[in-house]
Design a protein around this motif. Structure first.
Motif, mmCIF file in Angstrom:
data_model
loop_
_atom_site.group_PDB
_atom_site.id
_atom_site.type_symbol
_atom_site.label_atom_id
_atom_site.label_comp_id
_atom_site.label_asym_id
_atom_site.label_seq_id
_atom_site.Cartn_x
_atom_site.Cartn_y
_atom_site.Cartn_z
ATOM 1 N N ALA A 402 35.624 52.570 71.210
ATOM 2 C CA ALA A 402 37.105 52.652 72.009
ATOM 3 C C ALA A 402 37.622 51.377 71.959
ATOM 4 C CB ALA A 402 36.722 52.981 73.485
ATOM 5 N N MET A 403 37.593 50.681 70.790
ATOM 6 C CA MET A 403 38.456 49.503 70.687
ATOM 7 C C MET A 403 39.929 49.533 70.813
ATOM 8 S SD MET A 403 38.126 47.026 67.257
ATOM 9 C CE MET A 403 36.407 46.545 67.348
ATOM 10 N N HIS A 404 40.242 48.584 71.600
ATOM 11 C CA HIS A 404 41.649 48.496 72.044
ATOM 12 C C HIS A 404 41.988 49.672 73.214
ATOM 13 C CE1 HIS A 404 43.397 46.368 68.351
ATOM 14 N NE2 HIS A 404 42.383 45.573 68.741
ATOM 15 N N SER A 405 41.145 50.279 73.806
ATOM 16 C CA SER A 405 41.325 50.963 74.899
ATOM 17 C C SER A 405 41.252 49.905 76.087
ATOM 18 C CB SER A 405 40.156 52.029 75.212
ATOM 19 O OG SER A 405 40.215 52.976 76.218
ATOM 20 N N ILE A 406 41.841 50.532 77.371
ATOM 21 C CA ILE A 406 41.789 49.898 78.480
ATOM 22 C C ILE A 406 40.379 49.858 79.016
ATOM 23 C CG2 ILE A 406 41.825 52.135 79.918
ATOM 24 C CD1 ILE A 406 43.848 50.337 81.811
ATOM 25 N N ARG A 407 39.365 50.328 78.345
ATOM 26 C CA ARG A 407 37.756 50.386 78.670
ATOM 27 C C ARG A 407 37.034 50.483 77.574
ATOM 28 N NH1 ARG A 407 35.509 49.130 83.339
ATOM 29 N NH2 ARG A 407 33.339 49.783 83.844
ATOM 30 N N GLU A 408 36.353 49.546 77.113
ATOM 31 C CA GLU A 408 35.737 49.723 76.126
ATOM 32 C C GLU A 408 34.169 50.012 75.968
ATOM 33 O OE1 GLU A 408 38.664 47.055 73.133
ATOM 34 O OE2 GLU A 408 37.326 46.093 74.413
ATOM 35 N N LEU A 409 33.184 50.206 74.999
ATOM 36 C CA LEU A 409 31.779 50.307 75.112
ATOM 37 C C LEU A 409 31.202 49.428 74.167
ATOM 38 C CD1 LEU A 409 29.967 52.202 76.928
ATOM 39 C CD2 LEU A 409 29.923 53.451 74.949
ATOM 40 N N ALA A 410 30.214 48.788 74.518
ATOM 41 C CA ALA A 410 29.148 48.264 73.537
ATOM 42 C C ALA A 410 27.870 48.128 74.032
ATOM 43 C CB ALA A 410 29.322 46.763 73.376
ATOM 44 N N GLY A 411 26.963 47.961 72.944
ATOM 45 C CA GLY A 411 25.393 48.061 73.331
ATOM 46 C C GLY A 411 24.932 46.956 74.350
ATOM 47 N N SER A 412 24.203 47.223 75.158
ATOM 48 C CA SER A 412 23.652 46.042 76.317
ATOM 49 C C SER A 412 22.708 44.928 75.651
ATOM 50 C CB SER A 412 23.101 46.700 77.325
ATOM 51 O OG SER A 412 21.866 47.666 77.029
ATOM 52 N N ALA A 413 22.232 45.481 74.302
ATOM 53 C CA ALA A 413 21.592 44.529 73.855
ATOM 54 C C ALA A 413 22.139 43.367 72.839
ATOM 55 C CB ALA A 413 20.069 45.152 73.057
ATOM 56 N N ASP A 414 23.077 43.959 72.205
ATOM 57 C CA ASP A 414 23.594 43.372 71.063
ATOM 58 C C ASP A 414 24.441 41.930 71.376
ATOM 59 O OD1 ASP A 414 23.211 45.164 69.060
ATOM 60 O OD2 ASP A 414 24.744 46.475 69.725
ATOM 61 N N ALA A 415 24.863 41.937 72.332
ATOM 62 C CA ALA A 415 25.455 40.538 72.754
ATOM 63 C C ALA A 415 24.494 39.186 72.698
ATOM 64 C CB ALA A 415 26.288 40.500 74.155
ATOM 65 N N HIS A 416 23.597 39.527 73.627
ATOM 66 C CA HIS A 416 22.241 38.651 73.469
ATOM 67 C C HIS A 416 21.616 38.458 72.360
ATOM 68 C CE1 HIS A 416 18.284 36.983 74.523
ATOM 69 N NE2 HIS A 416 19.130 36.439 75.393
ATOM 70 N N GLY A 417 21.758 39.448 71.325
ATOM 71 C CA GLY A 417 21.245 39.169 70.140
ATOM 72 C C GLY A 417 22.170 38.409 69.102
ATOM 73 N N LEU A 418 23.365 38.412 69.353
ATOM 74 C CA LEU A 418 24.419 37.507 68.743
ATOM 75 C C LEU A 418 24.158 36.232 69.037
ATOM 76 C CD1 LEU A 418 26.332 36.988 66.336
ATOM 77 C CD2 LEU A 418 28.346 37.941 68.095
ATOM 78 N N TYR A 419 24.002 36.042 70.377
ATOM 79 C CA TYR A 419 24.258 34.724 71.165
ATOM 80 C C TYR A 419 22.888 33.799 70.302
ATOM 81 C CZ TYR A 419 21.784 31.894 74.645
ATOM 82 O OH TYR A 419 21.067 30.942 75.503
ATOM 83 N N ARG A 420 21.614 34.627 70.190
ATOM 84 C CA ARG A 420 20.571 34.020 69.688
ATOM 85 C C ARG A 420 20.786 33.600 68.607
ATOM 86 N NH1 ARG A 420 16.568 38.499 70.330
ATOM 87 N NH2 ARG A 420 15.256 37.343 69.080
ATOM 88 N N VAL A 421 21.427 33.991 67.310
ATOM 89 C CA VAL A 421 21.799 33.960 66.204
ATOM 90 C C VAL A 421 22.727 32.540 66.027
ATOM 91 C CG1 VAL A 421 22.256 34.480 63.998
ATOM 92 C CG2 VAL A 421 21.263 36.152 65.367
ATOM 93 N N LEU A 422 23.728 32.737 66.796
ATOM 94 C CA LEU A 422 24.671 31.501 66.803
ATOM 95 C C LEU A 422 24.075 30.309 67.654
ATOM 96 C CD1 LEU A 422 27.722 33.425 68.042
ATOM 97 C CD2 LEU A 422 27.022 32.854 65.742
ATOM 98 N N GLN A 423 23.103 30.422 68.426
ATOM 99 C CA GLN A 423 22.299 29.062 68.820
ATOM 100 C C GLN A 423 21.783 28.319 67.817
ATOM 101 O OE1 GLN A 423 19.769 30.608 72.171
ATOM 102 N NE2 GLN A 423 20.119 28.560 72.888
ATOM 103 N N ARG A 424 21.134 29.438 66.805
ATOM 104 C CA ARG A 424 20.552 28.604 65.781
ATOM 105 C C ARG A 424 21.437 27.977 64.843
ATOM 106 N NH1 ARG A 424 15.124 29.309 64.345
ATOM 107 N NH2 ARG A 424 13.999 30.529 65.887
ATOM 108 N N PHE A 425 22.643 28.715 64.532
ATOM 109 C CA PHE A 425 23.629 28.452 63.635
ATOM 110 C C PHE A 425 24.083 27.004 63.992
ATOM 111 C CE2 PHE A 425 28.345 28.158 63.222
ATOM 112 C CZ PHE A 425 28.321 28.006 61.736
ATOM 113 N N MET A 426 24.358 26.781 65.298
ATOM 114 C CA MET A 426 24.813 25.363 65.968
ATOM 115 C C MET A 426 23.889 24.374 65.687
ATOM 116 S SD MET A 426 27.708 25.699 67.866
ATOM 117 C CE MET A 426 28.838 26.975 68.686
ATOM 118 N N ALA A 427 22.613 24.615 65.702
ATOM 119 C CA ALA A 427 21.569 23.449 65.316
ATOM 120 C C ALA A 427 21.060 23.380 64.045
ATOM 121 C CB ALA A 427 20.557 23.958 66.483
ATOM 122 N N GLU A 428 21.683 24.263 63.147
ATOM 123 C CA GLU A 428 21.197 24.169 61.779
ATOM 124 C C GLU A 428 21.512 22.699 61.224
ATOM 125 O OE1 GLU A 428 19.053 25.599 58.520
ATOM 126 O OE2 GLU A 428 19.274 26.332 60.600
#
Length: 431
Positions: A402-428
């Motif tokens: 539902a991208m660009h809808s007034i109400r969108e939907l994502a998986g509840s696990a994915d944001a935290h997963g990307l956060y963990r990768v970006l943490q490592r990227f920041m410190a590489e």
């Protein structure tokens, strides 16, 4: 799971408060200040100290936050940049919006960005944004406004009066979308209404509202849904989800020799060409001030990398044929590397390999997205920033529906997963 749950609960709080780009940047600024970062003015001389955190705002709707490195470390290790955008498609109030028809008071609206319009009907809408006014002592001031309660609606026409609504309905943005505010005998003055709202909220020195940038938004808050709360649903997931992930990655990343940067630009949904957009000079001007020596700056950029984080199209189970069979991201199966041969995304084989390597170290699965060869591809701030700055770039995002809808939907696990990768990227230390 506990860390993921706490992450999502705080993400929901952020989404509910960040109702406009101005409010999103204000929320990020408050979190940065709480973490010990210091705000710097673009109008003042800068003297950043190595190891300290800083941020700047432009237009109140774009922000750059960073941990400042030693000059030698910046040259030898470069910068680790995460980019996102603060704006979302919406309905904006026109400059002279008042409409008075059949005793009803309505506001005329303008469509901002590529809005999916049908879901805007029959929603409980509120109003938020920036208001500029003249104070009683003659100064021009600006403040943020968020009414936080339903005040408007775009009612649907009854099916009895539009028998083709479910088969061939086309929305006329000029005539179908004026929002219903109430019933009055006379047409109200919208600027006076704004003045009354602001004074009730404590803006006591207001003499006259001069202008405004106001968005309508859905008052239903973000939530976790599904039988096992597998999904996160909210307004503005595209792209406040990435803004939050990037911010938390910056705040929580371990110290590193390389500079650690978050840049969140406004106006991506309308092309990014503005003073505070990704196609404007903000990021380049920021870097030139921190590294005025051209040779050092270019050496640092050669060792730098930008991860442009913007949500990806997950495979909708009812419309699976809209995806390439081999490149259909699933919700809760990890962040998505976005690839396009025509440079609508800036990913190349080297930057995607670096991300895959970091994700493997973090134990996070990775997916790929390539648009069908017979369909047009969207774009992000990735190619724009790469072209402006000349930095290696990767486009990645959390899959959503539902991208660009007034109400969108994502998986509840994915944001935290990307956060963990970006943490490592920041410190590489080396890329």
């Amino acid at each position: 799971m506990k860390q993921q749950t706490e992450f999502n609960q705080d993400l929901i709080r952020f989404l509910d408060q960040a109702t406009t780009p101005f409010h999103a940047v204000e929320q990020m600024a408050q979190r940065l200040l709480k973490a010990g970062f210091r705000e710097m003015s673009e109008a003042e001389h800068w003297r950043p100290e190595p190891g300290e955190g800083y941020f700047i705002r432009r237009n109140g709707s774009s922000i750059i936050a960073w941990r400042h490195p030693e000059q030698e470390a910046a040259v030898n290790q470069g910068w680790r940049l995460v980019g996102a955008h603060t704006d979302s498609p919406c309905l904006k109030v026109k400059p002279n919006p008042e409409l008075h028809r059949k005793g009803y008071f309505q506001l005329g609206v303008e469509v901002y960005g590529g809005v999916l319009l049908n879901p805007w009907f029959d929603r409980d809408l509120s109003l938020a944004g920036r208001v500029t006014y003249r104070s009683k002592d003659g100064a021009v001031c600006s403040t943020l406004l968020d009414l936080r309660r339903p005040i408007a609606v775009v009612p649907s026409l009854a099916i009895h009066l539009d028998r083709e609504a479910n088969s061939s309905r086309t929305i006329n943005a000029q005539t179908f979308l004026p929002v219903l505010m109430g019933q009055t005998d006379e047409k109200p003055d919208f600027r006076q209404l704004l003045a009354d709202w602001l004074m009730r909220e404590g803006t006591g020195n207001l003499a006259q509202v001069l202008d405004y940038e106001l968005c309508l938004y859905d008052t239903q808050g973000a939530a976790l849904i599904g039988l096992e709360q597998e999904f996160l649903t909210s307004a503005r997931l595209d792209n406040l989800l990435s803004c939050y992930i990037g911010l938390q990655a910056l705040l929580d990343a371990p110290a590193a020799g390389a500079g650690q940067v978050l840049v969140c630009n406004d106006h991506e949904e309308v092309g990014s060409l503005s003073a505070c957009g990704a196609q404007g000079p903000m990021l380049t001007q920021w870097l030139e001030r921190l590294m005025p020596d051209v040779d050092n700056r270019n050496r640092a950029l050669a060792r730098s990398m930008l991860i442009s984080a913007d949500n990806a199209h997950g495979v909708h189970p009812n419309f699976a044929d809209r995806h390439d069979d081999n490149h259909g991201p699933l919700l809760n199966r990890g962040p998505v590397i976005k690839i396009n041969a025509n440079q609508r995304y800036a990913t190349n084989s080297e930057t995607s390999s670096i991300f895959r390597h970091l994700a493997a170290q973090a134990g996070v699965p990775v997916q790929s997205f390539v648009v069908r060869s017979d369909m047009a591809c969207g774009s992000t701030i990735g190619p724009i920033t790469a072209g402006e700055l000349g930095v290696r770039t990767l486009d990645v995002g959390v899959p959503q529906f539902a991208m660009h809808s007034i109400r969108e939907l994502a998986g509840s696990a994915d944001a935290h997963g990307l956060y963990r990768v970006l943490q490592r990227f920041m410190a590489e230390p080396r890329l």
